[in-house]
Scaffold this active site. Structure first.
Site, PDB file in Angstrom:
ATOM      1  N   ASP A 537       0.864  -1.202   0.000  1.00 19.38           N
ATOM      2  CA  ASP A 537       0.000   0.000   0.000  1.00 19.38           C
ATOM      3  C   ASP A 537       0.886   1.233   0.000  1.00 19.38           C
ATOM      4  O   ASP A 537       1.480   1.598   1.015  1.00 19.38           O
ATOM      5  CB  ASP A 537      -0.900  -0.014   1.231  1.00 19.38           C
ATOM      6  CG  ASP A 537      -1.968   1.068   1.161  1.00 19.38           C
ATOM      7  OD1 ASP A 537      -1.902   1.907   0.246  1.00 19.38           O
ATOM      8  OD2 ASP A 537      -2.858   1.077   2.027  1.00 19.38           O
ATOM      9  N   CYS A1214     -74.456  28.143 -46.344  1.00 19.80           N
ATOM     10  CA  CYS A1214     -75.381  27.399 -45.486  1.00 19.80           C
ATOM     11  C   CYS A1214     -75.689  28.228 -44.248  1.00 19.80           C
ATOM     12  O   CYS A1214     -74.770  28.583 -43.496  1.00 19.80           O
ATOM     13  CB  CYS A1214     -74.778  26.055 -45.084  1.00 19.80           C
ATOM     14  SG  CYS A1214     -75.831  25.103 -43.966  1.00 19.80           S
TER      15      CYS A1214
END
Length: 1465
Positions: A537, A1214
């Site tokens: 480590d 119409c």
């Protein structure tokens, strides 16, 4: 987990896990429910620690109880869980949630509170009847009563849960869209700051937006305090203080003070309205950020439907923070301007300011047939990506058997464990303590002596990373020593002693072992002769060993080592022998309760262990890079290489590895890219090249930070200049570690005598698409810092080339340049001496530079007997490069030689014009030209000169000296005007000047002021140009005609027109004058446009010097009003020549077929025998159809082939259809299975109506009673006819009845009900109710019973009215959607079957089979496969198709790495 899991102790947790969720259910509460509750607390502004006590739970219940009746499912679940926790803390025995809620209601007196609230509500309503003043209602009519007046006092009434729930629903659905601001205004009208803060507090999941609102509140509060300073001195007794900014925000004021400011203060200050304005400002800013697309960026796609474009446009308009006038202007100008060309042509034909209905009607066909194909193509692509994801997900290894966390046994989970609950640490797994008290962590240790003396420190060294990836941790591979600057060999650290076993030790020879990092670096070391397996480590200061693994004798000292998890008591043994590989060392050993044995830096450093990375500065930031969404890295095989190239590549890679720029890897990396090498220009060295084309396709896109080359004319004049080059520029910048695996490549061995050597890049590789951008950005940020320190230097960067200038003397300049080189070297950017230019001329970016002038590197034009397309392209490129300094160069005729040619090796035949142009260019290049440098503060002049053939030349000058020159050619338009070309040239000049010098030049143009202004007055809108000075230069000759704006009096008017038969291509053109003169000629092989132009030509030939011409052709009008001076069309050239000879011309356009005198007469003359009217006989049938069904004009136009204007006129005649105008039919985006249902009333009868949301198709009938039974029967009818998956209704009792619920369950229908305060919830059915009643009103006289009228109206609506999506009727649209869905399902099945096959294929003459690729399509003679991200087509004879029965595993999968699965691996 934290506090959420510690809310209960072990005994309480056992009791909690025996309580059932439901009275009749089997599921019980678990720890995960506590964790979820802790996270949910944040939404209501509550701390999760309140869950740990009885009082805390009671406080939570008081907050949640008012919201529970109308809250969401999550809120109700949280309320129930807190009730259970309350009972557990109170030691109440409960069996399920309902019992807990009942106990809480009694214990917390919630029943009494409800009764009191109802009593107060009753008293308030009765008081309103007696008191006229009553309740103060906000002016907007909102029902959010903020206060009630009782006597002379004002009492605050909080917001109702329904209002808060509506606000939360609005935010969740709209996501801070443009609608959220009016929603807030409606819900918060009349509220106090306290109420508004309550509305903000319930938005727990939108912290980013709330932070923006908070910043706006702070700014506005500060402005309020500045504008309203507090009065000097103390206030009189009883006087109300003036509100501060924080008071308005509700943070330092009470509710009573807010009410007094609003209602009783003198003067009154409406703090609620002021605070609302602040919040609205913040919400508007949020809307702008959540909707970043500006309305200016909304453009219609080439195949996008116009309706979809309109929807996006108006959505962006709503998000724009502008006034109504500005939005109106944007709508009128941008909606048409940003449409695609197809729609734009249609919209411009509608005239000025068309209505939205007219635009939608005209453009409804755009994007129609091809839109469906596009959707299917996208679906196919999505299916491919989903299939790839599913296959990728199968490559993982099988999951291990389940393991109980409580007892540690396999075969069951913790919730099924029969043993008593054990309190266990979550970090180390040991019982007896919690995670927060854990002391057994492996962290960065530091020694803390017991006697309190000074802490020991170990020397810190650089951290480097070298090659890794050996197949085993025990394998040792020699590697060359790291650079001496990293760590000096043989240097001891803090009292450690080093002893070598032999002179032949590998570590003494400068060679050390390498450990891979694909698993933990664990080695066997010998401590006092005892073998110990320990972790190496480099992050740990000390060496610490477990007591169970090593027992040492002798004296020891007690110490405490500290880590993140707390202190740890250890024994320190000094001067102990440690043997690591061939090294025997002596150092300090710590013995203690560590989870794993660790060899720290006090042993590793004397052993010579180092972390070796490349010579990449650790200060340089790493730019993160990723692959495109759904893409994968390259999997390409290495092609064969010669022995010579393999040897050269190995030497290059050895050097790169020594420098740390690449690293060796193993076979666990599955990616690979081919590599090869070529000889450099001097033929003495090799250059390594990696074929990154496949990786470039898969890599994310980048943006070039530097958009162009710095031009020498933009440099300021310097007394001293130095040119530098950053050596191995890309290799100086680190590559993202997560991306390095994709750059892997392999150097093969000769005759395959061994495995190939594999590497991956640690830095930016050559040939990768991201290297230029990352290097530019990184180098620019480094130089920015250096420029601040070396201010006398002016540094110009382009990629790795640096131009350095200064006004210093030679000695000072050289000293500053050396400082620059040292600073660059400190960042890892080297500047080799051989690439440093200290004496002129300086070679830089294709230029030759001197301190007082600059030139272009020598250009020589070749003389060849045979020229190819590639040769011409290179020649034109050279001339364009030289044109920036040599005036008069032309390339128009040279470019014509290769127009239309595509083959680069095709031979080119020279024309006389091109040969003359080439010879002229050679003469120009013989004269040497030079440019000067820029002098700040002096004006820049740009002189323009017109050349032959529509080409232009220009020069930028400063004080008579040439800065640079250039050339310009007319745009590629069929009909051009030299004044329009001149305007484009001026724009180019100004843009170029702004880019190089940052200022506009003074323009010298070959034109007279009066001539230009005469043209510019009418055509100023064509483009933007700056102001210029008109100087005495040769003017541009006026060669265009004059168009007057008013009719010429006393001159004849020529009405011109032309017509053509599309089948025979025969036509007529002619004119007729107002005095009766006429002329008509027959034309052959013509078009309508050509006939219109021919009619104008005839009028010009037969008229005098002044003429009035009227045409109905917008095409001809558009060409001639632009006043072109030259054209590629012979007919236009003849018309221009005739118009130039005229003194005055008046040209006017009128619409066709509008009964205009002369236009109608000439139209009859030229149309005779050319145009036919085929729809007249259908008009009478269409009128009868409309009188019967009253269908809309779209249906009439499609059914009877009538023009739109005729169909609209029939509807307009119409009387029953003139109540309201035609609605614009639009559909919401819904799936084919969604229906809405509602009941409406007509003539005292109940009509139940159901509408298919996506198509607008309706089903309706009269029912005797509005009950659940009748509603369920009607629902069953719809279910038996049409596919229905979701039903949306209101909250009526018939829709929420058990009969309807049972029918929905049986038919697997998802039933949803309306959302309060959401007007879009039942929008479709409400609209259809209204339309159905309108149709019934038109036909009610034709039928006796209401039931008949309802069914007839359904028929008319479904089959006789077209519009909306695709211009179809609702019935056609519904059937089309169902058919399309079936086709897509069938296509998905076919695609899925095809995707299950793999294809091996051969390319060209390569005998090696490649693949496998994914089969996309198989035909009779070819197949289409997908390899990587590309689609490729191969002949059937070169492809082998096999079925993929089983997924393969790759060594590069992370699941194959040790340690990837957790701590147990």
């Amino acid at each position: 987990m934290g506090a959420a899991t510690s809310a209960l102790n072990r005994r309480q947790l056992d009791k909690f896990e025996h309580i059932r969720l439901r009275p009749t259910g089997k599921k019980k509460y678990q720890i995960k429910h506590l964790i979820w509750a802790g996270k949910e607390m944040e939404r209501f502004g509550l701390h999760e620690r309140l869950l740990e006590s009885e009082e805390g739970c009671k406080k939570i219940i008081e907050v949640l109880y008012p919201l529970e009746p109308t809250g969401s499912e999550g809120l109700k679940s949280l309320f129930n869980l807190v009730c259970v926790l309350f009972c557990v803390h109170k030691d109440k025995e409960v069996k399920d949630t309902e019992e807990a809620v009942a106990i809480v209601r009694q214990c917390c007196h919630l029943v009494e509170k409800e009764r009191n609230a109802e009593r107060n509500t009753t008293e308030t309503s009765s008081g309103q009847k007696k008191n006229d003043k009553g309740v103060t209602v906000p002016p907007g009519g909102s029902q959010n009563f903020p206060a009630q007046q009782q006597g002379n006092a004002w009492i605050h009434v909080p917001l109702s849960p329904r209002t808060l729930n509506a606000w939360v629903k609005a935010v969740e659905e709209k996501k801070f869209g443009a609608e959220i601001v009016p929603m807030f205004q409606a819900l918060s009208e009349g509220c106090t700051p306290y109420d508004i803060n309550q509305m903000l507090n319930v938005l727990g999941d939108h912290q980013g937006a709330l932070q923006i609102v908070k910043e706006i509140i702070n700014e506005e509060a500060a402005q309020w305090d500045i504008a309203h300073p507090p009065p000097a001195g103390p206030l009189p007794a009883g006087q109300l203080r003036d509100p501060r900014g924080s008071d308005i925000a509700g943070t330092t004021s009470t509710v009573q003070e807010q009410l007094e400011w609003i209602y009783t203060a003198n003067p009154r200050v409406d703090v609620g309205a002021i605070y609302r304005r602040w919040i609205i400002l913040g919400l508007q800013k949020c809307v702008k950020m959540y909707n970043p697309v500006s309305v200016l960026d909304i453009r219609q796609g080439p195949k996008e439907a116009f309706k979809d474009y309109v929807d996006r446009f108006y959505k962006a308009i709503r998000a724009e923070q502008a006034s109504g006038e500005v939005k109106q202007w944007m709508t009128e100008s941008l909606l048409i301007q940003n449409a695609n060309p197809d729609c734009k042509v249609i919209l411009k034909g509608l005239g000025m300011h068309p209505t939205l209905e007219e635009m939608l009607t005209a453009c409804q066909g755009v994007g129609g047939p091809s839109y469906k194909a596009k959707v299917m193509a996208e679906m196919m692509q999505n299916m491919q990506s989903q299939n790839m994801m599913q296959q990728g997900g199968q490559r993982g290894r099988p999951r291990p058997p389940v393991k109980c966390y409580n007892c540690g046994k396999f075969g069951h989970m913790q919730r099924q464990c029969p043993e008593p609950r054990k309190m266990r640490c979550l970090k180390c797994g040991k019982p007896g303590h919690l995670a927060k008290d854990c002391r057994g962590q492996v962290n960065f240790f530091r020694v803390w002596p017991v006697d309190g003396s000074e802490t020991q420190k170990f020397s810190r060294r650089y951290s480097w990373g070298g090659a890794n990836c050996a197949p085993s941790t025990e394998s040792i591979r020699p590697c060359k020593e790291a650079p001496a600057a990293i760590c000096r060999q043989g240097e001891a650290v803090e009292g450690t002693k080093e002893k070598t076993t032999s002179s032949e030790s590998r570590l003494d020879r400068g060679i050390f072992f390498e450990l891979p990092l694909w698993r933990r670096p664990i080695k066997t070391v010998y401590i006092e002769g005892v073998p110990i397996r320990a972790l190496l480590d480099t992050g740990a200061d000390d060496t610490i060993i477990k007591e169970a693994d090593l027992q040492l004798s002798g004296t020891w000292k007690p110490k405490i080592i500290g880590g993140i998890g707390g202190g740890l008591n250890v024994k320190e043994y000094s001067d102990r022998e440690v043997r690591l590989e061939d090294k025997i060392l002596r150092g300090t050993i710590l013995i203690g309760s560590t989870p794993i044995n660790i060899i720290g830096r006090n042993i590793l450093a004397p052993a010579g262990a180092k972390l070796v990375m490349g010579q990449l500065s650790e200060q340089i930031p790493i730019t993160p890079v990723k692959l495109k969404e759904g893409a994968r890295g390259p999997f390409l095989k290495q092609w064969p290489l010669s022995k010579e190239k393999i040897k050269a590549l190995q030497e290059i890679c050895d050097q790169l590895e020594k420098e740390g720029k690449i690293s060796k890897i193993g076979g666990e990396n599955a990616y690979n890219t081919p590599v090869f090498c070529i000889k450099k220009k001097d033929k003495s060295q090799w250059r390594m090249l990696v074929d990154f084309r496949e990786l470039n396709k898969a890599t994310q896109d980048f943006f070039e930070v530097q958009l162009g080359i710095p031009h020498p004319s933009g440099f300021e004049k310097m007394t001293e200049i130095t040119v530098l080059d950053i050596g191995d520029a890309y290799y100086s910048i680190p590559l993202d570690p997560e991306f390095r695996k994709y750059t892997a490549f392999t150097i093969p061995s000769v005759n395959n005598q061994g495995p190939g050597t594999r590497y991956q890049f640690n830095c930016l590789p050559q040939g990768w698409k991201g290297s230029p951008t990352i290097f530019q950005n990184t180098a620019a940020s480094i130089l920015e810092e250096i420029k601040k320190e070396l201010k006398p230097l002016t540094i110009v960067q382009y990629m790795d080339d640096l131009w350095v200038g200064s006004q210093e003397d030679e000695y000072t300049h050289d000293r500053l340049v050396e400082q620059l080189r040292m600073k660059l070297s400190a960042w890892g950017l080297e500047t080799p001496d051989k690439k440093v230019q200290k004496k002129p001329p300086y070679e830089w970016m294709g230029y030759k530079l001197w301190p007082h002038k600059w030139q272009i590197s020598s250009i020589e034009l070749e003389d060849k007997e045979e020229w190819t397309v590639n040769d011409i392209q290179r020649l034109v490129g050279k001339l364009n490069w030289a044109a920036q300094l040599y005036p008069g160069l032309r390339t128009k005729n040279l470019c014509k030689l290769i127009r239309g040619k595509k083959n680069l090796l095709e031979t080119v035949t020279w024309t006389e014009e091109a040969e003359a142009e080439y010879a002229e260019n050679k003469e120009i290049l013989k004269t040497e030209q030079e440019g000067t440098y820029y002098k700040p503060g002096r004006p820049i002049r740009a002189a323009v000169q017109k050349l032959e053939g529509g080409q232009w030349s220009y020069q930028f000058k400063q004080e008579g000296q040439v800065l640079k020159v250039g050339k310009y050619t007319k745009q590629k338009n069929t009909h051009t005007n030299e004044f329009r070309v001149l305007a484009g040239l001026v724009q180019k000049l100004c843009k170029e000047s702004l880019v190089i010098w940052g200022e506009l030049p003074v323009l010298e143009l070959p034109i007279e002021r009066e001539v230009w202004e005469q043209w510019w007055a009418d055509y100023w809108q064509v483009s933007w140009i700056p102001d210029w000075e008109f100087v005495s230069t040769p003017p541009l000759v006026k060669l265009w005609y004059t168009l007057t704006k008013e009719p010429i009096p006393k001159e004849d008017v020529y009405y011109v027109d032309g017509a053509c038969n599309r089948n025979s291509r025969e036509g007529k053109a002619g004119y007729i004058t107002q005095y009766g003169k006429q002329r008509v000629e027959k034309l052959e092989n013509t078009t309508n446009q050509q006939a219109e132009l021919m009619a104008i030509k005839m009028a010009l030939e037969d008229s005098g010097p002044n003429v009035n011409i009227v045409t109905d052709s917008q095409y001809a009008m558009g060409i001639l009003t632009a006043q072109p001076t030259q054209s590629d069309s012979p007919l236009i050239e003849q018309i221009i020549a005739l118009m130039v000879q005229k003194h005055q011309i008046y040209l006017q356009w009128v619409p066709a077929d509008k009964g205009i005198g002369g236009n109608e007469e000439i139209d009859k003359l030229v149309s005779q025998g050319m145009r036919k009217i085929l729809f007249l006989e259908k008009i009478e049938e269409a009128q009868e159809e409309h009188e019967r069904y009253h269908n809309n004009w779209r249906n009439l136009a499609d059914t009877y082939g009538l023009p739109q204007i005729v169909a609209k006129e029939i509807v307009a005649m119409c009387p029953k259809c003139q109540i309201k105008g035609e609605p614009v039919h639009g559909q919401v985006d819904a799936s084919p299975g969604v229906w809405q249902m509602d009941c409406t009333h007509l003539e005292g009868k109940v009509i139940i109506v159901a509408v298919h949301v996506a198509s607008g198709f309706i089903e309706a009938e009269v029912i005797p009673r509005e009950t659940g039974k009748e509603t369920a029967k009607f629902l069953l009818k719809i279910l038996s006819r049409w596919p229905i998956t979701q039903l949306h209704t209101d909250n009526g009792p018939n829709f929420t009845s058990q009969e309807v619920a049972a029918m929905c369950w049986w038919g697997k229908i998802e039933h949803t009900t309306g959302v309060p305060y959401n007007p879009q919830s039942q929008g479709s059915i409400e609209s259809m109710n209204k339309q159905l009643k309108e149709i019934i009103g038109k036909i009610r006289d034709d039928c006796q019973y209401t039931e008949t009228a309802v069914l007839m109206a359904c028929h008319i609506h479904n089959f006789k009215r077209k519009g909306g999506i695709g211009g179809l009727t609702p019935a056609e649209r519904l059937i089309n959607m169902i058919t399309t869905q079936l086709e897509l399902q069938h296509l998905q099945t076919k695609i899925q079957k095809i995707l299950n096959f793999r294809v091996y294929y051969r390319e060209g003459r390569d005998p090696v089979w490649k693949g496998p690729g994914q089969l996309i399509w198989k035909g009779e003679g070819a197949v289409v496969i997908k390899g990587g991200v590309e689609l490729k087509e191969y002949p059937r004879r070169k492809a082998k198709i096999i079925k993929d029965y089983e997924p393969r595993k790759r060594m590069g999968d992370e699941s194959n790495l040790e340690g990837a699965g957790g701590a147990d691996n």
